[in-house]
Write a protein that holds these residues in place. Structure first.
Motif, PDB file in Angstrom:
ATOM      1  N   GLU A   1      60.628  58.980 104.831  1.00 16.92           N
ATOM      2  CA  GLU A   1      60.325  57.610 104.394  1.00 16.92           C
ATOM      3  C   GLU A   1      61.565  56.919 103.845  1.00 16.92           C
ATOM      4  O   GLU A   1      61.786  55.725 104.104  1.00 16.92           O
ATOM      5  CB  GLU A   1      59.215  57.643 103.340  1.00 16.92           C
ATOM      6  CG  GLU A   1      57.838  57.989 103.920  1.00 16.92           C
ATOM      7  CD  GLU A   1      56.813  58.318 102.853  1.00 16.92           C
ATOM      8  OE1 GLU A   1      57.149  58.209 101.644  1.00 16.92           O
ATOM      9  OE2 GLU A   1      55.676  58.679 103.214  1.00 16.92           O
TER      10      GLU A   1
ATOM     11  N   LYS B   1      56.245  69.482 109.556  1.00 13.55           N
ATOM     12  CA  LYS B   1      56.136  70.620 108.640  1.00 13.55           C
ATOM     13  C   LYS B   1      56.569  71.889 109.370  1.00 13.55           C
ATOM     14  O   LYS B   1      55.987  72.270 110.391  1.00 13.55           O
ATOM     15  CB  LYS B   1      54.708  70.764 108.119  1.00 13.55           C
ATOM     16  CG  LYS B   1      54.586  71.853 107.056  1.00 13.55           C
ATOM     17  CD  LYS B   1      53.228  71.860 106.393  1.00 13.55           C
ATOM     18  CE  LYS B   1      53.187  72.926 105.289  1.00 13.55           C
ATOM     19  NZ  LYS B   1      51.891  72.931 104.578  1.00 13.55           N
TER      20      LYS B   1
ATOM     21  N   PHE C   1      61.455  61.317 111.554  1.00 14.27           N
ATOM     22  CA  PHE C   1      60.066  61.714 111.383  1.00 14.27           C
ATOM     23  C   PHE C   1      60.007  63.130 110.829  1.00 14.27           C
ATOM     24  O   PHE C   1      60.914  63.935 111.039  1.00 14.27           O
ATOM     25  CB  PHE C   1      59.259  61.558 112.680  1.00 14.27           C
ATOM     26  CG  PHE C   1      59.338  62.723 113.632  1.00 14.27           C
ATOM     27  CD1 PHE C   1      58.390  63.737 113.610  1.00 14.27           C
ATOM     28  CD2 PHE C   1      60.348  62.793 114.570  1.00 14.27           C
ATOM     29  CE1 PHE C   1      58.447  64.809 114.496  1.00 14.27           C
ATOM     30  CE2 PHE C   1      60.421  63.851 115.467  1.00 14.27           C
ATOM     31  CZ  PHE C   1      59.472  64.864 115.426  1.00 14.27           C
ATOM     32  N   PHE C   2      58.944  63.391 110.104  1.00 11.69           N
ATOM     33  CA  PHE C   2      58.764  64.679 109.429  1.00 11.69           C
ATOM     34  C   PHE C   2      57.895  65.599 110.264  1.00 11.69           C
ATOM     35  O   PHE C   2      56.906  65.168 110.855  1.00 11.69           O
ATOM     36  CB  PHE C   2      58.127  64.460 108.059  1.00 11.69           C
ATOM     37  CG  PHE C   2      57.496  65.686 107.464  1.00 11.69           C
ATOM     38  CD1 PHE C   2      58.288  66.726 106.993  1.00 11.69           C
ATOM     39  CD2 PHE C   2      56.120  65.817 107.400  1.00 11.69           C
ATOM     40  CE1 PHE C   2      57.713  67.867 106.457  1.00 11.69           C
ATOM     41  CE2 PHE C   2      55.533  66.956 106.870  1.00 11.69           C
ATOM     42  CZ  PHE C   2      56.332  67.988 106.394  1.00 11.69           C
TER      43      PHE C   2
ATOM     44  N   GLU D   1      55.721  69.691 102.381  1.00 14.27           N
ATOM     45  CA  GLU D   1      55.261  68.467 103.031  1.00 14.27           C
ATOM     46  C   GLU D   1      55.596  67.218 102.229  1.00 14.27           C
ATOM     47  O   GLU D   1      56.056  66.210 102.788  1.00 14.27           O
ATOM     48  CB  GLU D   1      53.752  68.540 103.281  1.00 14.27           C
ATOM     49  CG  GLU D   1      53.215  67.377 104.086  1.00 14.27           C
ATOM     50  CD  GLU D   1      51.828  67.642 104.642  1.00 14.27           C
ATOM     51  OE1 GLU D   1      51.256  66.699 105.226  1.00 14.27           O
ATOM     52  OE2 GLU D   1      51.325  68.775 104.513  1.00 14.27           O
ATOM     53  N   GLU D   2      55.389  67.263 100.934  1.00 11.50           N
ATOM     54  CA  GLU D   2      55.660  66.087 100.105  1.00 11.50           C
ATOM     55  C   GLU D   2      57.141  65.712 100.158  1.00 11.50           C
ATOM     56  O   GLU D   2      57.500  64.540 100.342  1.00 11.50           O
ATOM     57  CB  GLU D   2      55.240  66.354  98.661  1.00 11.50           C
ATOM     58  CG  GLU D   2      55.462  65.169  97.737  1.00 11.50           C
ATOM     59  CD  GLU D   2      55.021  65.446  96.306  1.00 11.50           C
ATOM     60  OE1 GLU D   2      55.244  64.574  95.448  1.00 11.50           O
ATOM     61  OE2 GLU D   2      54.458  66.527  96.048  1.00 11.50           O
TER      62      GLU D   2
ATOM     63  N   ARG E   1      58.163  64.436 103.787  1.00 12.48           N
ATOM     64  CA  ARG E   1      57.716  63.064 104.053  1.00 12.48           C
ATOM     65  C   ARG E   1      58.544  62.064 103.252  1.00 12.48           C
ATOM     66  O   ARG E   1      58.853  60.963 103.732  1.00 12.48           O
ATOM     67  CB  ARG E   1      56.233  62.917 103.728  1.00 12.48           C
ATOM     68  CG  ARG E   1      55.324  63.661 104.684  1.00 12.48           C
ATOM     69  CD  ARG E   1      53.864  63.257 104.529  1.00 12.48           C
ATOM     70  NE  ARG E   1      53.008  64.062 105.385  1.00 12.48           N
ATOM     71  CZ  ARG E   1      52.868  63.884 106.693  1.00 12.48           C
ATOM     72  NH1 ARG E   1      53.534  62.910 107.288  1.00 12.48           N
ATOM     73  NH2 ARG E   1      52.059  64.650 107.397  1.00 12.48           N
ATOM     74  N   GLU E   2      58.877  62.433 102.044  1.00 11.57           N
ATOM     75  CA  GLU E   2      59.676  61.540 101.199  1.00 11.57           C
ATOM     76  C   GLU E   2      61.042  61.278 101.842  1.00 11.57           C
ATOM     77  O   GLU E   2      61.519  60.134 101.878  1.00 11.57           O
ATOM     78  CB  GLU E   2      59.861  62.151  99.812  1.00 11.57           C
ATOM     79  CG  GLU E   2      60.672  61.284  98.862  1.00 11.57           C
ATOM     80  CD  GLU E   2      60.823  61.919  97.494  1.00 11.57           C
ATOM     81  OE1 GLU E   2      61.820  62.644  97.287  1.00 11.57           O
ATOM     82  OE2 GLU E   2      59.931  61.711  96.663  1.00 11.57           O
TER      83      GLU E   2
END
Length: 255
Positions: A47, A60, A57-58, A39-40, A43-44
């Motif tokens: 972004e 999971k 868009f992310f 997830e980290e 999202r990075e």
């Protein structure tokens, strides 16, 4: 803008080749879906794409979980109404040696064998299984599978990985044969040694690094060099290309 307004799902887009592809695809006008288990990292990536002016868009995603894959596809359809490109990039390799044994078949536990294939091969199968029907309805689409040189030549020491990547190559060929009549192209990239977190530990061994640098170009590749190959296959410039098994290895497999 070679992918202007195309919706592209990239699995394993949180790092390495997938992250490079997310940035490059978005820079060429694609709406990028960052399908990533971490997830980290996912999202990075999303972004960073957005900060650079792209659209992403992310979501999971565990590509080995069919329910998760189905939910992803439903979300993308609800958001965009189409799926034009699928880059089956997610996979595990040498960087996962602390979790799964990378060894010969005689030394590979069955549990590790199944786990490696569930991500590297089953992941491509499940993503394709649930996205190709969308592409059939649209009468267009490009699927790009990321395999490995291990999928086309014999490389000792990681037999489950090699079997999974060989399966991806074979799957590419039969999918290209099956779905060309719907204007769906299916191609495969076989990267050589690429400078990503997956092989950093391996490249720290001078003898192994020397072997990887033994090809005509005399170096390992960069993630962007795989991403640009994927960009070509995703774009309309490759409209007459399907069933291609493309080594991107600095010529290593030719010598």
């Amino acid at each position: 803008m070679r992918l202007k307004d195309k919706v592209a799902i990239i699995t394993g887009a949180g790092s390495g080749q997938g992250k490079a592809a997310a940035k490059i695809f978005a820079g060429q006008g694609a709406r990028v879906v960052v399908a990533e288990m971490n997830e980290e990292a996912g999202r990075e990536t999303a972004e960073e794409v957005t900060a650079a002016g792209g659209e992403a868009f992310f979501y999971k995603t565990d590509v080995s979980d069919e329910a998760n894959v189905k939910a992803l596809v439903e979300e993308v359809q609800n958001r965009f109404g189409s799926i034009d490109v699928l880059f089956n990039n997610a996979g595990i390799g040498f960087s996962a040696r602390s979790r799964y044994k990378m060894a010969s078949i005689l030394e590979t536990p069955l549990e590790d064998w199944n786990s490696i294939l569930s991500i590297n091969l089953n992941g491509a199968y499940l993503m394709s299984k649930h996205i190709i029907p969308v592409m059939i309805e649209q009468k267009r689409g490009s699927v790009i599978n990321n395999s490995s040189l291990n999928g086309i030549i014999g490389v000792s020491g990681a037999d489950a990985y090699t079997a999974s990547k060989g399966g991806v190559v074979a799957l590419t060929r039969v999918m290209a044969a099956d779905y060309g009549k719907y204007n769906i192209r299916v191609n495969c990239i076989c990267p050589g040694a690429i400078n990503t977190p997956m092989i950093q530990e391996v490249l720290s061994d001078p003898e192994i690094a020397k072997n990887y640098e033994a090809g005509p170009l005399g170096r390992v590749g960069e993630p962007e060099e795989i991403a640009y190959a994927a960009l070509f296959l995703a774009s309309d410039e490759a409209s007459y290309v399907t069933g291609l098994i493309m080594p991107v290895d600095g010529g290593w497999s030719t010598v």
